[in-house]
Scaffold this active site. Structure first.
Site, PDB file in Angstrom:
ATOM      1  N   GLU A 312      -3.203   7.950  -7.530  1.00 45.06           N
ATOM      2  CA  GLU A 312      -4.405   8.556  -6.966  1.00 45.06           C
ATOM      3  C   GLU A 312      -4.730   9.930  -7.518  1.00 45.06           C
ATOM      4  O   GLU A 312      -5.109  10.830  -6.753  1.00 45.06           O
ATOM      5  CB  GLU A 312      -4.235   8.632  -5.447  1.00 45.06           C
ATOM      6  CG  GLU A 312      -3.112   9.582  -4.955  1.00 45.06           C
ATOM      7  CD  GLU A 312      -1.738   8.954  -4.815  1.00 45.06           C
ATOM      8  OE1 GLU A 312      -1.464   7.951  -5.516  1.00 45.06           O
ATOM      9  OE2 GLU A 312      -0.926   9.464  -4.029  1.00 45.06           O
ATOM     10  N   HIS A 336      -7.257   1.401  -2.096  1.00 49.37           N
ATOM     11  CA  HIS A 336      -6.054   2.175  -1.742  1.00 49.37           C
ATOM     12  C   HIS A 336      -6.075   3.556  -2.408  1.00 49.37           C
ATOM     13  O   HIS A 336      -5.931   4.578  -1.739  1.00 49.37           O
ATOM     14  CB  HIS A 336      -4.810   1.386  -2.157  1.00 49.37           C
ATOM     15  CG  HIS A 336      -3.524   2.112  -1.895  1.00 49.37           C
ATOM     16  ND1 HIS A 336      -2.754   1.873  -0.775  1.00 49.37           N
ATOM     17  CD2 HIS A 336      -2.879   3.078  -2.589  1.00 49.37           C
ATOM     18  CE1 HIS A 336      -1.700   2.674  -0.794  1.00 49.37           C
ATOM     19  NE2 HIS A 336      -1.747   3.404  -1.894  1.00 49.37           N
ATOM     20  N   GLU A 337      -6.257   3.575  -3.709  1.00 46.32           N
ATOM     21  CA  GLU A 337      -6.216   4.868  -4.414  1.00 46.32           C
ATOM     22  C   GLU A 337      -7.368   5.761  -3.962  1.00 46.32           C
ATOM     23  O   GLU A 337      -7.209   6.975  -3.820  1.00 46.32           O
ATOM     24  CB  GLU A 337      -6.233   4.655  -5.933  1.00 46.32           C
ATOM     25  CG  GLU A 337      -5.132   3.741  -6.490  1.00 46.32           C
ATOM     26  CD  GLU A 337      -3.732   4.022  -5.968  1.00 46.32           C
ATOM     27  OE1 GLU A 337      -3.452   5.173  -5.573  1.00 46.32           O
ATOM     28  OE2 GLU A 337      -2.905   3.089  -5.939  1.00 46.32           O
ATOM     29  N   HIS A 340      -6.632   7.572  -0.762  1.00 43.32           N
ATOM     30  CA  HIS A 340      -5.796   8.768  -0.923  1.00 43.32           C
ATOM     31  C   HIS A 340      -6.641  10.042  -1.046  1.00 43.32           C
ATOM     32  O   HIS A 340      -6.114  11.146  -0.888  1.00 43.32           O
ATOM     33  CB  HIS A 340      -4.913   8.643  -2.164  1.00 43.32           C
ATOM     34  CG  HIS A 340      -3.614   7.930  -1.940  1.00 43.32           C
ATOM     35  ND1 HIS A 340      -2.693   8.342  -1.008  1.00 43.32           N
ATOM     36  CD2 HIS A 340      -3.063   6.845  -2.555  1.00 43.32           C
ATOM     37  CE1 HIS A 340      -1.619   7.534  -1.063  1.00 43.32           C
ATOM     38  NE2 HIS A 340      -1.833   6.611  -1.988  1.00 43.32           N
ATOM     39  N   GLU A 359       1.347   7.341   2.362  1.00 44.97           N
ATOM     40  CA  GLU A 359       1.143   5.929   2.031  1.00 44.97           C
ATOM     41  C   GLU A 359       0.806   5.054   3.237  1.00 44.97           C
ATOM     42  O   GLU A 359       0.046   4.087   3.113  1.00 44.97           O
ATOM     43  CB  GLU A 359       2.361   5.376   1.285  1.00 44.97           C
ATOM     44  CG  GLU A 359       2.626   6.053  -0.055  1.00 44.97           C
ATOM     45  CD  GLU A 359       1.482   5.952  -1.057  1.00 44.97           C
ATOM     46  OE1 GLU A 359       0.597   5.093  -0.882  1.00 44.97           O
ATOM     47  OE2 GLU A 359       1.460   6.760  -2.014  1.00 44.97           O
ATOM     48  N   ASP A 417      12.343   8.794  -5.032  1.00 43.92           N
ATOM     49  CA  ASP A 417      11.967   7.417  -5.348  1.00 43.92           C
ATOM     50  C   ASP A 417      12.604   6.409  -4.397  1.00 43.92           C
ATOM     51  O   ASP A 417      12.033   5.373  -4.106  1.00 43.92           O
ATOM     52  CB  ASP A 417      12.464   7.120  -6.766  1.00 43.92           C
ATOM     53  CG  ASP A 417      11.365   6.540  -7.615  1.00 43.92           C
ATOM     54  OD1 ASP A 417      10.237   7.032  -7.484  1.00 43.92           O
ATOM     55  OD2 ASP A 417      11.654   5.599  -8.377  1.00 43.92           O
ATOM     56  N   TYR A 425       4.621   2.313   3.491  1.00 43.49           N
ATOM     57  CA  TYR A 425       3.283   1.720   3.368  1.00 43.49           C
ATOM     58  C   TYR A 425       2.931   0.877   4.597  1.00 43.49           C
ATOM     59  O   TYR A 425       1.946   1.130   5.282  1.00 43.49           O
ATOM     60  CB  TYR A 425       3.212   0.820   2.124  1.00 43.49           C
ATOM     61  CG  TYR A 425       3.244   1.569   0.815  1.00 43.49           C
ATOM     62  CD1 TYR A 425       4.447   2.044   0.294  1.00 43.49           C
ATOM     63  CD2 TYR A 425       2.088   1.801   0.090  1.00 43.49           C
ATOM     64  CE1 TYR A 425       4.481   2.721  -0.918  1.00 43.49           C
ATOM     65  CE2 TYR A 425       2.114   2.480  -1.127  1.00 43.49           C
ATOM     66  CZ  TYR A 425       3.321   2.936  -1.624  1.00 43.49           C
ATOM     67  OH  TYR A 425       3.356   3.617  -2.809  1.00 43.49           O
TER      68      TYR A 425
HETATM   69  N1  BES Z   1       0.962   7.059  -4.928  1.00 44.11           N
HETATM   70  C1  BES Z   1       1.286   5.705  -5.166  1.00 44.11           C
HETATM   71  C2  BES Z   1       2.095   5.489  -6.398  1.00 44.11           C
HETATM   72  C3  BES Z   1       3.422   6.231  -6.395  1.00 44.11           C
HETATM   73  C4  BES Z   1       4.229   6.242  -5.285  1.00 44.11           C
HETATM   74  C5  BES Z   1       3.838   6.872  -7.537  1.00 44.11           C
HETATM   75  C6  BES Z   1       5.425   6.925  -5.320  1.00 44.11           C
HETATM   76  C7  BES Z   1       5.033   7.563  -7.563  1.00 44.11           C
HETATM   77  C8  BES Z   1       5.830   7.590  -6.453  1.00 44.11           C
HETATM   78  C9  BES Z   1       0.041   4.841  -5.240  1.00 44.11           C
HETATM   79  O1  BES Z   1      -0.982   5.232  -4.397  1.00 44.11           O
HETATM   80  C10 BES Z   1       0.440   3.455  -4.818  1.00 44.11           C
HETATM   81  O2  BES Z   1       0.858   3.310  -3.707  1.00 44.11           O
HETATM   82  N2  BES Z   1       0.324   2.484  -5.702  1.00 44.11           N
HETATM   83  C11 BES Z   1       0.684   1.116  -5.445  1.00 44.11           C
HETATM   84  C12 BES Z   1      -0.527   0.270  -5.198  1.00 44.11           C
HETATM   85  C13 BES Z   1      -0.969   0.187  -3.799  1.00 44.11           C
HETATM   86  C14 BES Z   1      -2.141  -0.773  -3.687  1.00 44.11           C
HETATM   87  C15 BES Z   1       0.104  -0.203  -2.828  1.00 44.11           C
HETATM   88  C16 BES Z   1       1.347   0.562  -6.677  1.00 44.11           C
HETATM   89  O3  BES Z   1       1.399   1.263  -7.688  1.00 44.11           O
HETATM   90  O4  BES Z   1       1.794  -0.562  -6.657  1.00 44.11           O
HETATM   91 ZN    ZN Z   2      -0.592   4.959  -2.387  1.00 43.68          ZN
END
Ligand code: BES
Ligand code: ZN
Length: 648
Positions: A312, A336-337, A340, A359, A417, A425
């Site tokens: 995002e 989703h993005e 954010h 999230e 991580d 989520y």
């Molecule tokens: N912010 C996240 C991606 C992220 C999370 C990057 C933690 C680094 C550390 C992003 O908004 C996200 O959640 N992406 C998901 C997709 C979403 C539809 C659930 C993904 O990348 O799968």
């Molecule tokens: Zn996200």
């Protein structure tokens, strides 16, 4: 009282006023506003007060970065970003040191804006966190320059060979800062609570284009002897994990008045088609949660090695090309993005232990946007898929008593991580759905609008959110509190029993077809007419994990699953194929593992393979070839699953 907005762009007069407000005795210039006749005795802290972030070396109560100005040269040959970061700061009157986060950076020197050398030292390396850069601050200094270059394997940066792009003839570069990787390409205070505005000038090879999570000041770039120079400005204070850069052969195509797509020339038309509803999503989100505060909303479609589905980055979401299904069926990721832009980018988790505030809120809002644009039935399917994922995540984390299933996590000493699971989520979203159910949608929507307004451009902790919820929604209604039980949601493992169920008529039908197939119905006789991607996913997940080869062949023949151009459907099918050692699907499996680098797809497939007696060797063979093409975020996780490098 609302805290002072210390992190706003800070001209000298503002800084001075703030310093005075903070009890600073130094007053070299006339300040606006009241000046105390005598220096106050009590020393007031810098605001907003920040909770401790165990993933940053910064000491923001002493000296805090408020603005980053980058001057970077993108060197594709040496795979390095070279240049300087000029940092503006506010200081506590007693502060004599500024502490920054760095990891793998090659620091050349630190100077004042006039070029005078400053004293600095790099502390020792701490796992995951890198090294603190401690800079001695002479009296009165509030701006300094760090001259540096990025290291060879800066984790935030992926350098792609032309062959790894769609066009095949230009190199590509992109950064990924979240969670704690920005420090591998920018020396700054890399904590989500420390908001910073930024500006940048980026010099790239003449035929390439640079884009950032900021307003472009020189859209076509300016050609100079050193290359093409692009300038950017982000005037809203953001957490440093949202500073992002991409460089490649990029083209723009508008989708709506405030929305558009960036992609390589051969991809841009498909991207514009796929994301045609972006403007409608933006309008829907604003009608629910108040004005969009970032100007434009564009999406950059990256080459397939991008390790996430989406990121995002403000004004410019970064997205995987694996959502270009051709039928707009995977665009909930864009919702989703976009969501954010409120939850995460406007009101930001103060520490990575509060990640669910980013999230969980975003997954809830994503679903609300999808409901506005595509209807309640459609949104219910998406929510049901989320709940299925949540159930399997809880299993994978050790069951409902596992502390890993708590929303607010203790991540001290761990890589953040590790906290980035479906708990944040989907359990987070389920918590908000529970509140909505108890107090009613209208009241909850008004509450959320007020929340985003009250805390715009500020960090948020779980505790502060629960306090605000109590005060602004539940006060005087003990029966609501009792029905919701916020503390149980936030601090206890597993799924509280007041979780509202999700029902989808379409999914009930898809499940019946799966049961029929399990009971030997012919594939051709299944009622799949008009199924959306989501019904297919639910169908595939509902099939028995063990099926005879001829039944899998029948499915594949009837529905062309191995050839599916839909990455989510293909992924579910390949998992089923691995579970049954169904070899006819293995060429498709190998192809999928080598042509895209999205961790969410790679990790379960490698893990499934490695868990079998026959599949480990195959996984290692494919991985040996593919690993150099993956982003370090993906390969780092897969290394662990496969025990890479293998011991001979
Ligand atoms: N912010 C996240 C991606 C992220 C999370 C990057 C933690 C680094 C550390 C992003 O908004 C996200 O959640 N992406 C998901 C997709 C979403 C539809 C659930 C993904 O990348 O799968
Ligand atoms: Zn996200």
């Amino acid at each position: 009282m609302r805290p002072l907005p210390l992190h706003r762009p800070a001209p000298l007069t503002t800084l001075l006023a703030l310093a005075l407000a903070a009890g600073c005795a130094r007053s070299p210039q006339p300040a606006t506003g009241p000046v105390p006749a005598t220096a106050p005795v009590a020393v007031v802290a810098l605001t907003p007060a920040l909770p401790e972030d165990v993933h940053s070396f910064a000491e923001p109560d002493e000296a805090r970065v408020t603005h980053v100005d980058l001057a970077l040269f993108v060197d594709f040959e040496r795979r390095s970003l070279t240049g300087a970061a000029t940092l503006d700061l506010v200081r506590h009157p007693d502060a004599d040191e500024l502490v920054l986060d760095t990891r793998g950076l090659d620091i050349r020197n630190v100077t004042t804006p006039l070029g005078d050398a400053l004293e600095w030292e790099l502390g020792s390396e701490v796992e995951h966190l890198g090294r603190p850069l401690r800079i001695r601050l002479p009296d009165g200094l509030d701006r300094l320059e760090v001259h540096y270059r990025t290291g060879e394997d800066a984790a935030a940066v992926q350098w792609l060979e032309p062959a790894q792009t769609a066009g095949g003839d230009a190199p590509f570069l992109f950064t990924q800062g979240q969670a704690i990787l920005t420090r591998t390409w920018i020396p700054t205070q890399d904590s989500p609570g420390i908001r910073q505005t930024y500006t940048a000038t980026v010099t790239v090879p003449n035929d390439l284009v640079a884009v950032m999570s900021a307003e472009a000041l020189t859209p076509g770039g300016e050609r100079t002897e050193l290359g093409r120079v692009f300038a950017f400005r982000m005037d809203e204070p953001i957490p440093p994990y949202l500073i992002a850069l991409a460089v490649g052969d990029l083209e723009f195509r508008p989708v709506g008045p405030r929305t558009g797509v960036w992609a390589e020339p051969s991809v841009v038309a498909a991207a514009a088609y796929e994301f045609a509803d972006m403007e409608a999503m933006l309008d829907a989100a604003e009608s629910l949660y108040g004005p969009y505060r970032w100007g434009r909303y564009d999406v950059l479609v990256l080459p397939p090695s991008f390790p996430f589905g989406g990121m995002e980055n403000p004004r410019l979401t970064f997205a995987t090309p694996t959502i270009l299904a051709g039928d707009r069926s995977l665009v909930s990721l864009i919702a989703h993005e976009l969501a954010h832009s409120w939850s995460g980018n406007l009101v930001t988790n103060a520490t990575w232990s509060d990640f669910w505030l980013n999230e969980g809120f975003t997954s809830y809002i994503e679903n609300r946007i999808m409901e506005e644009v595509y209807g309640a039935e459609y949104a219910a399917m998406l929510e049901a898929l989320g709940r299925e994922g949540l159930a399997s995540e809880i299993d994978a984390l050790g069951g409902p008593w596992s502390p890993e299933t708590i929303l607010h996590l203790d991540l001290a000493g761990r890589d953040p991580d590790e906290g980035m699971t479906a708990i944040a989520y989907d359990k987070g979203a389920a918590f908000l759905r529970t509140i909505e159910n108890v107090v009613g949608r209208e009241r909850f929507d008004a509450f959320l609008r007020g929340y985003f307004d009250a805390f715009a451009f500020q960090p948020m902790t779980t505790e502060t959110f629960l306090g605000y919820l109590d005060e602004h929604l539940l006060a005087g209604r003990p029966e609501w509190r009792e029905a919701i039980r916020p503390e149980v949601w936030a601090y206890q493992p597993g799924l509280p029993s007041n979780l509202p169920p999700v029902t989808s008529r379409a999914f009930a039908d898809a499940r019946e077809e799966a049961d029929a197939f399990a009971n030997d119905a012919a594939a051709e006789d299944l009622g799949v007419e008009g199924w959306s991607t989501h019904e297919w996913l639910h169908f595939l997940r509902s099939l028995p994990r063990e099926l005879p080869a001829e039944r899998l062949t029948a499915l594949d023949r009837a529905f062309g699953l191995s050839e599916s151009g839909n990455s989510e459907i293909l992924f579910e099918w390949l998992r089923l194929a691995i579970a049954n050692r169904y070899e006819p699907a293995f060429p498709a499996l190998e192809d999928f593992l080598t042509r895209q680098g999205r961790r969410k797809f790679l990790l379960p497939l490698y893990r499934d393979l490695a868990a079998t007696s026959w599949g480990r060797e195959m996984a290692l063979r494919i991985y040996r070839e593919a690993r150099p093409t993956y982003h370090s975020i993906s390969s780092g996780s897969i290394d662990e699953v496969l025990g890479w490098p293998p011991t001979p």
